[in-house]
Design an enzyme around this catalytic site. Structure first.
Site, PDB file in Angstrom:
ATOM      1  N   ARG A   1       4.043   4.689 -16.249  1.00  0.00           N
ATOM      2  CA  ARG A   1       4.652   4.602 -17.580  1.00  0.00           C
ATOM      3  C   ARG A   1       5.936   5.423 -17.686  1.00  0.00           C
ATOM      4  O   ARG A   1       6.704   5.274 -18.630  1.00  0.00           O
ATOM      5  CB  ARG A   1       3.662   5.073 -18.646  1.00  0.00           C
ATOM      6  CG  ARG A   1       2.356   4.309 -18.639  1.00  0.00           C
ATOM      7  CD  ARG A   1       2.552   2.845 -18.991  1.00  0.00           C
ATOM      8  NE  ARG A   1       1.289   2.111 -18.882  1.00  0.00           N
ATOM      9  CZ  ARG A   1       1.149   1.024 -18.158  1.00  0.00           C
ATOM     10  NH1 ARG A   1       2.148   0.546 -17.460  1.00  0.00           N
ATOM     11  NH2 ARG A   1      -0.016   0.399 -18.118  1.00  0.00           N
TER      12      ARG A   1
ATOM     13  N   ARG B   1      -4.261   7.016  -3.707  1.00  0.00           N
ATOM     14  CA  ARG B   1      -3.885   5.767  -3.036  1.00  0.00           C
ATOM     15  C   ARG B   1      -3.430   4.748  -4.082  1.00  0.00           C
ATOM     16  O   ARG B   1      -3.916   4.749  -5.214  1.00  0.00           O
ATOM     17  CB  ARG B   1      -5.069   5.201  -2.255  1.00  0.00           C
ATOM     18  CG  ARG B   1      -5.447   6.017  -1.033  1.00  0.00           C
ATOM     19  CD  ARG B   1      -6.697   5.424  -0.387  1.00  0.00           C
ATOM     20  NE  ARG B   1      -7.038   6.051   0.859  1.00  0.00           N
ATOM     21  CZ  ARG B   1      -7.796   7.145   0.973  1.00  0.00           C
ATOM     22  NH1 ARG B   1      -8.279   7.736  -0.105  1.00  0.00           N
ATOM     23  NH2 ARG B   1      -8.074   7.638   2.154  1.00  0.00           N
TER      24      ARG B   1
ATOM     25  N   TYR C   1       3.718   6.070   2.840  1.00  0.00           N
ATOM     26  CA  TYR C   1       2.734   7.157   2.922  1.00  0.00           C
ATOM     27  C   TYR C   1       3.489   8.478   2.899  1.00  0.00           C
ATOM     28  O   TYR C   1       4.421   8.670   3.674  1.00  0.00           O
ATOM     29  CB  TYR C   1       1.893   7.024   4.197  1.00  0.00           C
ATOM     30  CG  TYR C   1       1.040   5.789   4.160  1.00  0.00           C
ATOM     31  CD1 TYR C   1       1.574   4.538   4.455  1.00  0.00           C
ATOM     32  CD2 TYR C   1      -0.287   5.855   3.790  1.00  0.00           C
ATOM     33  CE1 TYR C   1       0.799   3.393   4.378  1.00  0.00           C
ATOM     34  CE2 TYR C   1      -1.076   4.718   3.735  1.00  0.00           C
ATOM     35  CZ  TYR C   1      -0.526   3.499   4.019  1.00  0.00           C
ATOM     36  OH  TYR C   1      -1.300   2.372   3.939  1.00  0.00           O
TER      37      TYR C   1
ATOM     38  N   GLU D   1     -12.376   6.826  -5.046  1.00  0.00           N
ATOM     39  CA  GLU D   1     -12.663   6.408  -3.675  1.00  0.00           C
ATOM     40  C   GLU D   1     -14.127   6.692  -3.338  1.00  0.00           C
ATOM     41  O   GLU D   1     -14.745   7.593  -3.914  1.00  0.00           O
ATOM     42  CB  GLU D   1     -11.796   7.207  -2.688  1.00  0.00           C
ATOM     43  CG  GLU D   1     -10.359   6.748  -2.607  1.00  0.00           C
ATOM     44  CD  GLU D   1     -10.187   5.445  -1.854  1.00  0.00           C
ATOM     45  OE1 GLU D   1     -10.924   5.170  -0.882  1.00  0.00           O
ATOM     46  OE2 GLU D   1      -9.287   4.689  -2.250  1.00  0.00           O
TER      47      GLU D   1
ATOM     48  N   ARG E   1       0.822  -1.198   0.000  1.00  0.00           N
ATOM     49  CA  ARG E   1       0.000   0.000   0.000  1.00  0.00           C
ATOM     50  C   ARG E   1       0.853   1.242   0.000  1.00  0.00           C
ATOM     51  O   ARG E   1       1.949   1.273   0.547  1.00  0.00           O
ATOM     52  CB  ARG E   1      -0.881   0.024   1.254  1.00  0.00           C
ATOM     53  CG  ARG E   1      -1.878  -1.096   1.221  1.00  0.00           C
ATOM     54  CD  ARG E   1      -3.193  -0.806   1.818  1.00  0.00           C
ATOM     55  NE  ARG E   1      -3.640   0.561   1.683  1.00  0.00           N
ATOM     56  CZ  ARG E   1      -4.453   1.143   2.543  1.00  0.00           C
ATOM     57  NH1 ARG E   1      -4.876   0.490   3.604  1.00  0.00           N
ATOM     58  NH2 ARG E   1      -4.871   2.376   2.349  1.00  0.00           N
TER      59      ARG E   1
ATOM     60  N   ARG F   1      -2.430   5.525   7.863  1.00  0.00           N
ATOM     61  CA  ARG F   1      -1.979   4.295   8.529  1.00  0.00           C
ATOM     62  C   ARG F   1      -0.612   4.492   9.170  1.00  0.00           C
ATOM     63  O   ARG F   1       0.362   3.842   8.798  1.00  0.00           O
ATOM     64  CB  ARG F   1      -1.914   3.138   7.534  1.00  0.00           C
ATOM     65  CG  ARG F   1      -3.230   2.570   7.053  1.00  0.00           C
ATOM     66  CD  ARG F   1      -4.138   2.016   8.163  1.00  0.00           C
ATOM     67  NE  ARG F   1      -3.547   0.980   8.969  1.00  0.00           N
ATOM     68  CZ  ARG F   1      -3.759  -0.329   8.805  1.00  0.00           C
ATOM     69  NH1 ARG F   1      -4.545  -0.759   7.861  1.00  0.00           N
ATOM     70  NH2 ARG F   1      -3.178  -1.195   9.608  1.00  0.00           N
TER      71      ARG F   1
ATOM     72  N   CYS G   1      -7.248   2.952 -12.720  1.00  0.00           N
ATOM     73  CA  CYS G   1      -7.645   4.033 -11.815  1.00  0.00           C
ATOM     74  C   CYS G   1      -9.115   3.909 -11.458  1.00  0.00           C
ATOM     75  O   CYS G   1      -9.911   3.444 -12.261  1.00  0.00           O
ATOM     76  CB  CYS G   1      -7.411   5.397 -12.463  1.00  0.00           C
ATOM     77  SG  CYS G   1      -5.694   5.776 -12.791  1.00  0.00           S
TER      78      CYS G   1
END
Length: 125
Positions: free
Chosen positions: A62, A89, A107, A77, A6, A115, A74
């Protein structure tokens, strides 16, 4: 073994350049921290909050040499009230011998708040 890695970041302005730069920086950090080779990546899913729509963040993959054939997608959310705005994300699915607790999740910027318990964080601030 297949593992998910993640990552997330935030941007200040909804424009193509900022989306691309922030996403490429995040991807490169994920790749480096987890020693990922493009040939080991099954897919990369990118999601954005509703306020990020000036460009596809997946296009940043790319720009990384050797990553032209990695499947990317893509999506948006769920617009949960009070959720982190201007957020990109990433969920990278990879084949690896690393144990789940050895995976390094990345992150950046405002996304550090998502997180902090799992993240290796960086911020420009």
């Amino acid at each position: 073994m297949v593992r998910g890695i993640r990552g997330a970041t935030t941007i200040l302005n909804n424009n193509k350049e900022e989306i691309t730069v922030a996403t490429e920086k995040l991807l490169r950090a994920m790749i480096q921290a987890n020693s990922i080779n493009a040939s080991d990546v099954a897919q990369i899913l990118f999601s954005v909050t509703e306020d990020v729509d000036a460009s596809f963040p997946a296009a940043a993959a790319r720009l990384i040499e050797g990553w032209a054939y990695v499947p990317v997608m893509c999506m948006r959310e769920i617009p949960v009230p009070g959720s982190l705005p201007m957020c990109i994300r990433v969920m990278m699915t990879v084949n690896t011998t690393a144990k789940q607790e050895e995976i390094v999740h990345i992150y950046h910027e405002g996304a550090i708040s998502l997180r902090p318990d799992l993240s290796h964080t960086t911020s420009n601030g």
